[in-house]
Design an enzyme around this catalytic site. Structure first.
Site, PDB file in Angstrom:
ATOM      1  N   MET A  30      36.149  29.471  39.985  1.00  0.00           N
ATOM      2  CA  MET A  30      35.437  28.980  38.799  1.00  0.00           C
ATOM      3  C   MET A  30      36.292  27.959  38.049  1.00  0.00           C
ATOM      4  O   MET A  30      36.035  27.662  36.877  1.00  0.00           O
ATOM      5  CB  MET A  30      35.055  30.143  37.871  1.00  0.00           C
ATOM      6  CG  MET A  30      34.102  31.127  38.571  1.00  0.00           C
ATOM      7  SD  MET A  30      33.093  32.070  37.443  1.00  0.00           S
ATOM      8  CE  MET A  30      34.328  32.967  36.535  1.00  0.00           C
ATOM      9  N   GLY A  36      47.517  31.742  41.008  1.00  0.00           N
ATOM     10  CA  GLY A  36      46.734  32.720  41.785  1.00  0.00           C
ATOM     11  C   GLY A  36      45.762  31.998  42.710  1.00  0.00           C
ATOM     12  O   GLY A  36      45.695  32.273  43.920  1.00  0.00           O
ATOM     13  N   HIS A  37      45.014  31.048  42.132  1.00  0.00           N
ATOM     14  CA  HIS A  37      44.084  30.256  42.955  1.00  0.00           C
ATOM     15  C   HIS A  37      44.850  29.463  44.020  1.00  0.00           C
ATOM     16  O   HIS A  37      44.442  29.397  45.183  1.00  0.00           O
ATOM     17  CB  HIS A  37      43.317  29.248  42.091  1.00  0.00           C
ATOM     18  CG  HIS A  37      42.466  29.851  41.019  1.00  0.00           C
ATOM     19  ND1 HIS A  37      42.778  29.725  39.681  1.00  0.00           N
ATOM     20  CD2 HIS A  37      41.319  30.564  41.067  1.00  0.00           C
ATOM     21  CE1 HIS A  37      41.856  30.328  38.950  1.00  0.00           C
ATOM     22  NE2 HIS A  37      40.955  30.854  39.765  1.00  0.00           N
ATOM     23  N   LYS A 149      43.422  40.511  43.054  1.00  0.00           N
ATOM     24  CA  LYS A 149      43.253  40.633  41.600  1.00  0.00           C
ATOM     25  C   LYS A 149      41.864  41.194  41.280  1.00  0.00           C
ATOM     26  O   LYS A 149      41.696  42.025  40.415  1.00  0.00           O
ATOM     27  CB  LYS A 149      43.437  39.247  40.980  1.00  0.00           C
ATOM     28  CG  LYS A 149      42.956  39.062  39.578  1.00  0.00           C
ATOM     29  CD  LYS A 149      43.907  39.681  38.621  1.00  0.00           C
ATOM     30  CE  LYS A 149      43.581  39.392  37.169  1.00  0.00           C
ATOM     31  NZ  LYS A 149      42.227  39.009  36.882  1.00  0.00           N
ATOM     32  N   ASP A 150      40.847  40.724  41.992  1.00  0.00           N
ATOM     33  CA  ASP A 150      39.477  41.210  41.831  1.00  0.00           C
ATOM     34  C   ASP A 150      39.151  42.081  43.044  1.00  0.00           C
ATOM     35  O   ASP A 150      38.365  41.700  43.923  1.00  0.00           O
ATOM     36  CB  ASP A 150      38.516  40.019  41.716  1.00  0.00           C
ATOM     37  CG  ASP A 150      38.883  39.137  40.531  1.00  0.00           C
ATOM     38  OD1 ASP A 150      38.516  39.489  39.406  1.00  0.00           O
ATOM     39  OD2 ASP A 150      39.580  38.117  40.724  1.00  0.00           O
TER      40      ASP A 150
HETATM   41  P1  AMP Z   1      37.954  32.952  39.668  1.00  0.00           P
HETATM   42  O1  AMP Z   1      38.177  31.495  39.479  1.00  0.00           O
HETATM   43  O2  AMP Z   1      38.451  33.807  38.528  1.00  0.00           O
HETATM   44  O3  AMP Z   1      36.547  33.279  40.095  1.00  0.00           O
HETATM   45  O4  AMP Z   1      38.881  33.376  40.892  1.00  0.00           O
HETATM   46  C1  AMP Z   1      38.765  32.738  42.133  1.00  0.00           C
HETATM   47  C2  AMP Z   1      39.563  33.512  43.136  1.00  0.00           C
HETATM   48  O5  AMP Z   1      40.938  33.533  42.732  1.00  0.00           O
HETATM   49  C3  AMP Z   1      39.125  34.969  43.280  1.00  0.00           C
HETATM   50  O6  AMP Z   1      39.147  35.329  44.650  1.00  0.00           O
HETATM   51  C4  AMP Z   1      40.171  35.714  42.507  1.00  0.00           C
HETATM   52  O7  AMP Z   1      40.374  37.040  42.951  1.00  0.00           O
HETATM   53  C5  AMP Z   1      41.402  34.863  42.791  1.00  0.00           C
HETATM   54  N1  AMP Z   1      42.427  35.111  41.785  1.00  0.00           N
HETATM   55  C6  AMP Z   1      42.302  35.041  40.446  1.00  0.00           C
HETATM   56  N2  AMP Z   1      43.449  35.391  39.837  1.00  0.00           N
HETATM   57  C7  AMP Z   1      44.329  35.689  40.819  1.00  0.00           C
HETATM   58  C8  AMP Z   1      45.693  36.134  40.835  1.00  0.00           C
HETATM   59  N3  AMP Z   1      46.386  36.336  39.719  1.00  0.00           N
HETATM   60  N4  AMP Z   1      46.276  36.340  42.039  1.00  0.00           N
HETATM   61  C9  AMP Z   1      45.575  36.151  43.186  1.00  0.00           C
HETATM   62  N5  AMP Z   1      44.295  35.735  43.235  1.00  0.00           N
HETATM   63  C10 AMP Z   1      43.683  35.509  42.072  1.00  0.00           C
END
Ligand code: AMP
Length: 296
Positions: A30, A36-37, A149-150
């Site tokens: 998103m 993390g991303h 994380k999720d």
């Molecule tokens: P989001 O943009 O929050 O939808 O996250 C996109 C992807 O990044 C999802 O697969 C999350 O699990 C992963 N993600 C978010 N934060 C972290 C983190 N701290 N470590 C590893 N992966 C992450």
């Protein structure tokens, strides 16, 4: 890097790569990208070419009164980071391209979607599985990368892939933390300085539980009791839930065994954060004490 705004263009690019026998890797996000991303994208780059990253703040996974409007958006900074990493396609459609007015479908993984995060955020996982299936069909990845994380999200997506016979392998990557232990999240930007300091209690309490487990604790109730007390000692933290669950069924456990997850969600002011710890208890032949591998 190609910036792609339309479904048709993305489909055409991925179909062309697929026809040439190339292995498409995909990282859905998103945006408001952090390490993390980026760790997911690096993992994709190691295994796949081309690599596609999507940035789409998906309205269907936000509940009424949640933070859809104020969710951080940082397209230019994101674009530069993706370019640096050598991403091939940045798919960044606008909402009407994904959900035209006549859109009527939804994908729901029953059972797994209603507990924990699903109970706290009704409809959230249906929004996630609906967008991820759409993105998978548009991008047609052989490998797709998600963060632990999720953890519940990753488990639900694995179930969807299996149930619907999708030709995509789900790769789940470790959690990336800030230097002080806080799990990275786009939502950390909402925290005030005091809340930001308080939020490290999640990681500190998980790390303390790791110590207890390494010293031999196996019963879940006392582990959870100690965890709750640690969170209660931080005035700015309001625990939503903490639970120790089987990593496959997400059902609560009385004793640690096989692969388990410690799931936690808490509020710091108006900001809701989640974190987790993976505990693998491996029986050891011929010895009394089994081996345990714990990943924060
Ligand atoms: P989001 O943009 O929050 O939808 O996250 C996109 C992807 O990044 C999802 O697969 C999350 O699990 C992963 N993600 C978010 N934060 C972290 C983190 N701290 N470590 C590893 N992966 C992450």
């Amino acid at each position: 890097m190609e910036i792609i705004r339309t479904v048709e263009w993305m489909k055409q690019s991925s179909r062309t790569a697929e026809a040439a026998g190339r292995v498409i890797g995909f990282v859905p996000t998103m945006g408001a990208l952090h390490e993390g991303h980026l760790s997911l994208i690096r993992a994709a780059k190691q295994q796949c070419s081309p690599v596609a990253v999507s940035i789409f703040v998906n309205p269907k996974q936000f509940g009424v009164g949640e933070d859809f409007e104020k969710y951080p958006r940082a397209f230019e900074a994101d674009r530069a980071q993706l370019e640096n990493l050598g991403v091939d396609y940045l798919f960044a459609p606008d909402a009407p391209a994904i959900y035209p007015p006549e859109f009527r479908s939804a994908v729901r993984v029953e059972g797994l979607s209603e507990k924990w995060e699903g109970r706290a955020r009704p409809g959230h996982f249906q929004g996630v599985t609906t967008i991820v299936l759409k993105l998978f069909e548009i991008v047609r990845p052989r490998f797709a990368y998600f963060g632990r994380k999720d953890a519940q999200q990753a488990r639900i997506i694995r179930q969807m892939v299996s149930d619907l016979n999708l030709d995509c392998e789900i790769v789940v990557c470790p959690i990336v933390h800030e230097a002080d232990g806080l799990a990275m999240s786009s939502r950390n930007a909402y925290l005030s300085a005091a809340e930001r300091r308080a939020a490290t209690i999640l990681h500190r309490a998980l790390a303390a539980m790791r110590g207890e487990i390494e010293r031999g604790a196996r019963a879940c109730a006392p582990l959870l009791e100690t965890f709750r007390a640690a969170i209660a000692s931080e005035p700015l933290a309001k625990l939503d839930y903490v639970e120790i669950v089987d990593a496959d069924s997400f059902e609560p456990l009385q004793f640690l065994r096989n692969d388990c997850l410690v799931l936690v969600a808490a509020r710091f002011g108006a900001t809701r954060l989640i974190d987790n710890m993976l505990v693998r208890i491996l029986p050891k032949d011929g010895e009394r004490r089994e081996e345990c591998i714990i990943s924060l």
